[in-house]
Design a protein around this motif. Sequence first.
Motif, PDB file in Angstrom:
ATOM      1  N   THR A 128      75.820  -0.875  75.569  1.00 58.77           N
ATOM      2  CA  THR A 128      75.663  -1.518  77.066  1.00 58.77           C
ATOM      3  C   THR A 128      76.866  -2.846  77.208  1.00 58.77           C
ATOM      4  O   THR A 128      76.407  -3.545  76.394  1.00 58.77           O
ATOM      5  CB  THR A 128      74.409  -1.708  77.494  1.00 58.77           C
ATOM      6  N   ASN A 152      76.117   0.277  81.744  1.00 59.63           N
ATOM      7  CA  ASN A 152      75.226   0.795  80.617  1.00 59.63           C
ATOM      8  C   ASN A 152      75.741   2.047  80.287  1.00 59.63           C
ATOM      9  O   ASN A 152      76.822   2.358  80.647  1.00 59.63           O
ATOM     10  CB  ASN A 152      73.895   0.949  81.416  1.00 59.63           C
ATOM     11  N   ASP A 153      75.061   2.646  79.560  1.00 56.81           N
ATOM     12  CA  ASP A 153      75.345   3.869  78.565  1.00 56.81           C
ATOM     13  C   ASP A 153      75.588   5.204  79.493  1.00 56.81           C
ATOM     14  O   ASP A 153      76.026   6.386  79.050  1.00 56.81           O
ATOM     15  CB  ASP A 153      74.529   4.276  77.435  1.00 56.81           C
ATOM     16  N   GLU A 154      75.083   5.084  80.870  1.00 58.47           N
ATOM     17  CA  GLU A 154      75.516   6.072  81.620  1.00 58.47           C
ATOM     18  C   GLU A 154      76.601   5.797  82.518  1.00 58.47           C
ATOM     19  O   GLU A 154      76.900   6.466  83.730  1.00 58.47           O
ATOM     20  CB  GLU A 154      74.064   6.317  82.386  1.00 58.47           C
ATOM     21  N   GLU A 156      76.788   3.197  84.439  1.00 60.80           N
ATOM     22  CA  GLU A 156      76.387   2.689  85.970  1.00 60.80           C
ATOM     23  C   GLU A 156      76.642   1.210  85.905  1.00 60.80           C
ATOM     24  O   GLU A 156      76.283   0.687  84.603  1.00 60.80           O
ATOM     25  CB  GLU A 156      75.057   2.967  86.152  1.00 60.80           C
TER      26      GLU A 156
END
Lengths: 414, 58
Positions: A128, A152-154, A156
């Motif tokens: 992140t 973050n790791d998505e 977003e």
Amino acid sequence: MTNKTQTAIDFEDEYDVIIVGAGPGGSIAARDCAERGLKTLVIERRAELGTPVRCGEGLGEAWMKIADIEYDSDWCKRETKGAVVYPPNEKSLKIDPENKGYVIERKIFEKKLAEQAGRKGAKYMLKTRAKRAIVEENEDGEKEVKGIVVENDEGEEKEYRAKIVIAADGVDSKIARSAGLNTSNPIKDMDSGYEYEMTNLSFTEEDSKYIHIWLGNDISPGGYVWAFFKDKDVANVGIGINPPKAEKSAKQYLDEWIRNHPEYFEDAVVTEKKGGGIPLGEPIEKPYMNGLMVIGDAAHMVNPIHGGGMGQAMESARIAAEIAQKAIEKEDYSAEVLSEFSEIWWEKRGNQLKDIQKVRNFAESLTDKDLNKLREIIGEDEVLDLVDASNLKKFVKLFKGSPKIAMKAAKHLR
Amino acid sequence: MSLELNQEKCLACGGCVSLCPKDALEIKNGELTINHDKCVKCGTCVKFCPVKALKINK
């Protein structure tokens, strides 16, 4: 079903303390904050702690006491008895100080520190990227840090709010800068580092119990070449150079030096390549503002003679955690309250680092001829004094037989 | 003229990031990235890079 609403992969929107960076400084700050009962979140951009390594991996035993960490055979790879220093003519000087040290495996060390912090209750958010500090105007119309915006790791973008942010984001620190504190480095104060981890080296067993330091403006302008052993035939062999003084890259200087020393490297094998910047300038004078404290490399808290920074990072982390707790008890996160962090740190360490800066300036003024001469004049005790910046006044007198060196000492060591 | 990065050579050590006077460099997803809109091609990062992964293309 449990009553727990949160798992390891769920996070709340607000914390007492958010720490950016899970290096040695960040994780010690996290451990101490959590132990002090503060709700603590660590944000780390890497997917795996401890890698890539950007470090020679030497750590003095005294720092382990200061950081309150114990010897652990998992990451303390080899005890070092002292140092062997080679002036340009390679007539070496062996130094056996009272304080020993270790060459560590940083990949394991960083994970262990995070485990300790986690057991105390700190949460870690990996992979992140902390994009910037949330900066808002407080009641007095001043800028105050209120948290961190992350990706973050998505993929977003998300905000996490905190009463206090601790920036432990290393040499390429972005967070303090995003809040308006200038933590950038001029190039004269940033050494360029390159290192190979090697195995099957041809040093004697006795030699491998010492760290080795080779000096010389030709081999490593403004810096030195090092070998820090992790086993009798395994070592980090690296170089730091001062870019404005250099004609080639750090890697090119190191490669040339290795080729000139087949007696050590003829049968060796490279198992890792590492690079790094070493911020050798003076520490940031005021490493804090409303809602923010800056620790370790991010605040340039590095020993300007040997470039070591892990110890200072962990020491400053502990002070920051202490002051964070104080501020949170008072419900006052203003620069005025957080300035105590800076005061304590300068008194404990900062002023010493400033004195060591004088020794760096003296060392950088020396020619190769001076360095060879110096080897004839000074012994073990004097080298230890220089490295610690103690008894500096005695040196001008000590060099009276060598007017050129004495003049340089008079200029820098006072 | 532009700053060019050789990603194969770069160790993502981050030493260049704090040297940049324009805050044009950043490590993202383990790789160094250049914000070409901010970069003024001053060459400070080029001078620093331990492995010559950066150069200014004329």
